[in-house]
Design a protein around this motif. Sequence first.
Motif, PDB file in Angstrom:
ATOM      1  N   LYS A 172      20.801  50.077  49.482  1.00 32.92           N
ATOM      2  CA  LYS A 172      19.636  49.827  50.350  1.00 32.92           C
ATOM      3  C   LYS A 172      19.891  48.705  51.350  1.00 32.92           C
ATOM      4  O   LYS A 172      19.172  48.574  52.342  1.00 32.92           O
ATOM      5  N   TYR A 173      20.910  47.869  51.094  1.00 30.02           N
ATOM      6  CA  TYR A 173      21.216  46.773  52.024  1.00 30.02           C
ATOM      7  C   TYR A 173      22.071  47.232  53.201  1.00 30.02           C
ATOM      8  O   TYR A 173      22.261  46.473  54.159  1.00 30.02           O
ATOM      9  N   LEU A 174      22.599  48.432  53.143  1.00 30.52           N
ATOM     10  CA  LEU A 174      23.514  48.881  54.195  1.00 30.52           C
ATOM     11  C   LEU A 174      22.895  48.853  55.596  1.00 30.52           C
ATOM     12  O   LEU A 174      23.564  48.426  56.543  1.00 30.52           O
ATOM     13  N   PRO A 175      21.644  49.285  55.775  1.00 34.57           N
ATOM     14  CA  PRO A 175      21.066  49.172  57.130  1.00 34.57           C
ATOM     15  C   PRO A 175      21.027  47.719  57.627  1.00 34.57           C
ATOM     16  O   PRO A 175      21.204  47.479  58.833  1.00 34.57           O
ATOM     17  N   ASP A 176      20.820  46.767  56.724  1.00 31.78           N
ATOM     18  CA  ASP A 176      20.825  45.355  57.137  1.00 31.78           C
ATOM     19  C   ASP A 176      22.219  44.935  57.583  1.00 31.78           C
ATOM     20  O   ASP A 176      22.377  44.195  58.555  1.00 31.78           O
ATOM     21  N   PHE A 177      23.235  45.410  56.857  1.00 28.63           N
ATOM     22  CA  PHE A 177      24.620  45.114  57.235  1.00 28.63           C
ATOM     23  C   PHE A 177      24.883  45.642  58.650  1.00 28.63           C
ATOM     24  O   PHE A 177      25.438  44.953  59.505  1.00 28.63           O
ATOM     25  N   ILE A 178      24.486  46.889  58.855  1.00 37.88           N
ATOM     26  CA  ILE A 178      24.775  47.574  60.116  1.00 37.88           C
ATOM     27  C   ILE A 178      24.031  46.907  61.262  1.00 37.88           C
ATOM     28  O   ILE A 178      24.573  46.701  62.352  1.00 37.88           O
ATOM     29  N   LYS A 179      22.784  46.558  61.001  1.00 32.67           N
ATOM     30  CA  LYS A 179      21.960  45.910  62.043  1.00 32.67           C
ATOM     31  C   LYS A 179      22.575  44.574  62.445  1.00 32.67           C
ATOM     32  O   LYS A 179      22.715  44.275  63.641  1.00 32.67           O
ATOM     33  N   LEU A 180      22.985  43.787  61.452  1.00 32.72           N
ATOM     34  CA  LEU A 180      23.579  42.485  61.764  1.00 32.72           C
ATOM     35  C   LEU A 180      24.897  42.664  62.518  1.00 32.72           C
ATOM     36  O   LEU A 180      25.192  41.933  63.465  1.00 32.72           O
ATOM     37  N   GLN A 181      25.676  43.656  62.100  1.00 33.46           N
ATOM     38  CA  GLN A 181      26.961  43.883  62.760  1.00 33.46           C
ATOM     39  C   GLN A 181      26.751  44.201  64.234  1.00 33.46           C
ATOM     40  O   GLN A 181      27.439  43.681  65.111  1.00 33.46           O
ATOM     41  N   LYS A 182      25.757  45.028  64.511  1.00 34.54           N
ATOM     42  CA  LYS A 182      25.501  45.424  65.897  1.00 34.54           C
ATOM     43  C   LYS A 182      25.009  44.220  66.709  1.00 34.54           C
ATOM     44  O   LYS A 182      25.404  44.017  67.848  1.00 34.54           O
ATOM     45  N   GLU A 183      24.146  43.424  66.085  1.00 33.63           N
ATOM     46  CA  GLU A 183      23.553  42.291  66.819  1.00 33.63           C
ATOM     47  C   GLU A 183      24.619  41.285  67.236  1.00 33.63           C
ATOM     48  O   GLU A 183      24.563  40.735  68.332  1.00 33.63           O
ATOM     49  N   ASN A 228      28.107  41.855  66.874  1.00 38.34           N
ATOM     50  CA  ASN A 228      29.423  42.493  67.021  1.00 38.34           C
ATOM     51  C   ASN A 228      30.431  41.862  66.042  1.00 38.34           C
ATOM     52  O   ASN A 228      31.581  41.584  66.387  1.00 38.34           O
ATOM     53  N   TYR A 229      29.973  41.667  64.812  1.00 39.32           N
ATOM     54  CA  TYR A 229      30.832  41.023  63.822  1.00 39.32           C
ATOM     55  C   TYR A 229      31.967  41.948  63.400  1.00 39.32           C
ATOM     56  O   TYR A 229      31.806  43.161  63.294  1.00 39.32           O
ATOM     57  N   ASP A 230      33.116  41.334  63.148  1.00 37.04           N
ATOM     58  CA  ASP A 230      34.246  42.105  62.630  1.00 37.04           C
ATOM     59  C   ASP A 230      34.022  42.460  61.163  1.00 37.04           C
ATOM     60  O   ASP A 230      34.470  43.501  60.687  1.00 37.04           O
ATOM     61  N   ILE A 231      33.372  41.560  60.460  1.00 35.62           N
ATOM     62  CA  ILE A 231      33.106  41.759  59.031  1.00 35.62           C
ATOM     63  C   ILE A 231      31.666  41.307  58.756  1.00 35.62           C
ATOM     64  O   ILE A 231      31.224  40.291  59.287  1.00 35.62           O
ATOM     65  N   VAL A 232      30.974  42.073  57.917  1.00 35.24           N
ATOM     66  CA  VAL A 232      29.673  41.622  57.406  1.00 35.24           C
ATOM     67  C   VAL A 232      29.780  41.668  55.886  1.00 35.24           C
ATOM     68  O   VAL A 232      30.167  42.687  55.321  1.00 35.24           O
ATOM     69  N   LEU A 233      29.470  40.550  55.250  1.00 37.03           N
ATOM     70  CA  LEU A 233      29.561  40.554  53.791  1.00 37.03           C
ATOM     71  C   LEU A 233      28.209  40.285  53.135  1.00 37.03           C
ATOM     72  O   LEU A 233      27.352  39.613  53.709  1.00 37.03           O
ATOM     73  N   GLY A 238      34.567  28.988  54.886  1.00 36.37           N
ATOM     74  CA  GLY A 238      33.354  28.944  55.702  1.00 36.37           C
ATOM     75  C   GLY A 238      32.371  30.066  55.433  1.00 36.37           C
ATOM     76  O   GLY A 238      31.498  30.334  56.262  1.00 36.37           O
ATOM     77  N   VAL A 239      32.507  30.761  54.303  1.00 32.75           N
ATOM     78  CA  VAL A 239      31.505  31.769  53.938  1.00 32.75           C
ATOM     79  C   VAL A 239      30.884  31.359  52.613  1.00 32.75           C
ATOM     80  O   VAL A 239      31.504  30.652  51.821  1.00 32.75           O
ATOM     81  N   SER A 240      29.668  31.833  52.380  1.00 34.37           N
ATOM     82  CA  SER A 240      28.950  31.367  51.201  1.00 34.37           C
ATOM     83  C   SER A 240      29.367  32.104  49.928  1.00 34.37           C
ATOM     84  O   SER A 240      29.194  31.593  48.834  1.00 34.37           O
ATOM     85  N   ASP A 241      29.909  33.316  50.047  1.00 39.07           N
ATOM     86  CA  ASP A 241      30.279  34.103  48.869  1.00 39.07           C
ATOM     87  C   ASP A 241      31.687  34.648  49.077  1.00 39.07           C
ATOM     88  O   ASP A 241      31.875  35.658  49.738  1.00 39.07           O
ATOM     89  N   VAL A 242      32.656  33.971  48.484  1.00 36.21           N
ATOM     90  CA  VAL A 242      34.059  34.277  48.758  1.00 36.21           C
ATOM     91  C   VAL A 242      34.569  35.464  47.943  1.00 36.21           C
ATOM     92  O   VAL A 242      35.477  36.180  48.383  1.00 36.21           O
ATOM     93  N   HIS A 262      42.951  35.215  61.341  1.00 39.52           N
ATOM     94  CA  HIS A 262      42.910  36.072  62.525  1.00 39.52           C
ATOM     95  C   HIS A 262      41.730  35.729  63.432  1.00 39.52           C
ATOM     96  O   HIS A 262      41.570  36.330  64.489  1.00 39.52           O
ATOM     97  N   GLU A 263      40.899  34.787  62.975  1.00 42.34           N
ATOM     98  CA  GLU A 263      39.687  34.396  63.715  1.00 42.34           C
ATOM     99  C   GLU A 263      38.730  35.565  63.894  1.00 42.34           C
ATOM    100  O   GLU A 263      38.052  35.693  64.913  1.00 42.34           O
ATOM    101  N   TYR A 264      38.659  36.420  62.878  1.00 46.35           N
ATOM    102  CA  TYR A 264      37.650  37.472  62.874  1.00 46.35           C
ATOM    103  C   TYR A 264      36.286  36.842  62.618  1.00 46.35           C
ATOM    104  O   TYR A 264      36.165  35.878  61.871  1.00 46.35           O
ATOM    105  N   THR A 265      35.255  37.417  63.232  1.00 51.88           N
ATOM    106  CA  THR A 265      33.897  36.899  63.033  1.00 51.88           C
ATOM    107  C   THR A 265      33.283  37.533  61.783  1.00 51.88           C
ATOM    108  O   THR A 265      33.485  38.717  61.518  1.00 51.88           O
ATOM    109  N   ILE A 266      32.567  36.715  61.038  1.00 48.52           N
ATOM    110  CA  ILE A 266      32.012  37.170  59.753  1.00 48.52           C
ATOM    111  C   ILE A 266      30.519  36.883  59.708  1.00 48.52           C
ATOM    112  O   ILE A 266      30.095  35.741  59.895  1.00 48.52           O
ATOM    113  N   GLY A 267      29.715  37.915  59.471  1.00 55.97           N
ATOM    114  CA  GLY A 267      28.281  37.743  59.295  1.00 55.97           C
ATOM    115  C   GLY A 267      27.925  37.887  57.821  1.00 55.97           C
ATOM    116  O   GLY A 267      28.709  38.441  57.046  1.00 55.97           O
TER     117      GLY A 267
END
Lengths: 90, 236
Positions: free
Chosen positions: B103-114, B116-121, B156-160, B197-202
């Motif tokens: 059920k969290y997948l739409p939130d992942f996708i929405k954040l990624q689009k907003e 343009n994150y390389d990774i959303v965790l 720099g992420v809260s859940d490694v 690689h300096e990928y952006t992470i949401g």
Amino acid sequence: MQRIQKIVLYYVSLTILYRLTYLFDLDEPWSTLRPYTPYLFILAFGAHLGVTLLYNVATTHDKPQAYVDLVNDIKEAQDALKAKGLVIEE
Amino acid sequence: MSKYSVLLPTYNEKRNLPIITYLIARTFEQANLTWEIVVIDDASPDGTQEVAKDLQKIYGEDKILLKPRSGKLGLGTAYIHGLNFATGDFVIIMDADFSHHPKYLPDFIKLQKEGNYDIVLGTRYAKDGGVYGWNLKRKLISRGANLLASTVLGTGVSDVTGSFRLYKKQVLETLMKEVTSKGYVFQMEMIARARQHEYTIGEVPIAFVDRLYGESKLGMDDIIGYLKGVLSLVFI
């Protein structure tokens, strides 16, 4: 840059800063404390981590509703799949 | 329109696979998104592959891709194997044991689009994220392990160590060529290398339901292995 390189850079930078303080005369009690600065720094850093850990544990949210919702979703899935001819073992 | 591939490595998931598939399908259909699930089964003796074939009849072979392997070959290589067949622009990795709810997948996708994150965790430890089924000792160990890794590695992420993530497909392909670790350390290494690689992470807060069936066990060997793993990542 590798993480180890950054760690070494931090260590060298802090060591240089520490050594630079010996170019100045300090009043008491700072003059007496100065040789112990590295140990005090480690102690302070350790205390910071300890407090941070306790805070993190205390603020980890419990989500009992997530379990309830999941059980309901599983039941819905089982019923829907059964209607499509797929029976799941209990 | 973007397509989303969910990689599901399985071993003896005969009971869980149909349910998680239903929940994933329901989530994507309700959000009107294009999707597929790549099931990478490691020769499960309990009939998981037969259940996957039944799911193909229900959802279609274009939606459920069954890509089995000859034996238990590990999670990292399972992702590499699955990536070879994923046709989506984005790849989602998650566990099939209901600890990660689709059920969290739409939130992942929405954040990624907003952003343009390389990774959303998915994070258990920030914002409204949380857990079900952890006692004080478990919380202490898990938060301690996370704090140790975050401090030593500077991620720099809260859940490694979380394994509920969305990647741009090319990002995952790049990282999978470099990662060598296994288990908990594998997920940490992905993040550590992503930072290099300096990928952006949401981050999206999730509720993690631990071990719906049975108890979670964490032995001294796991702890020592974890510590060794964190130390090894300092030198990547």
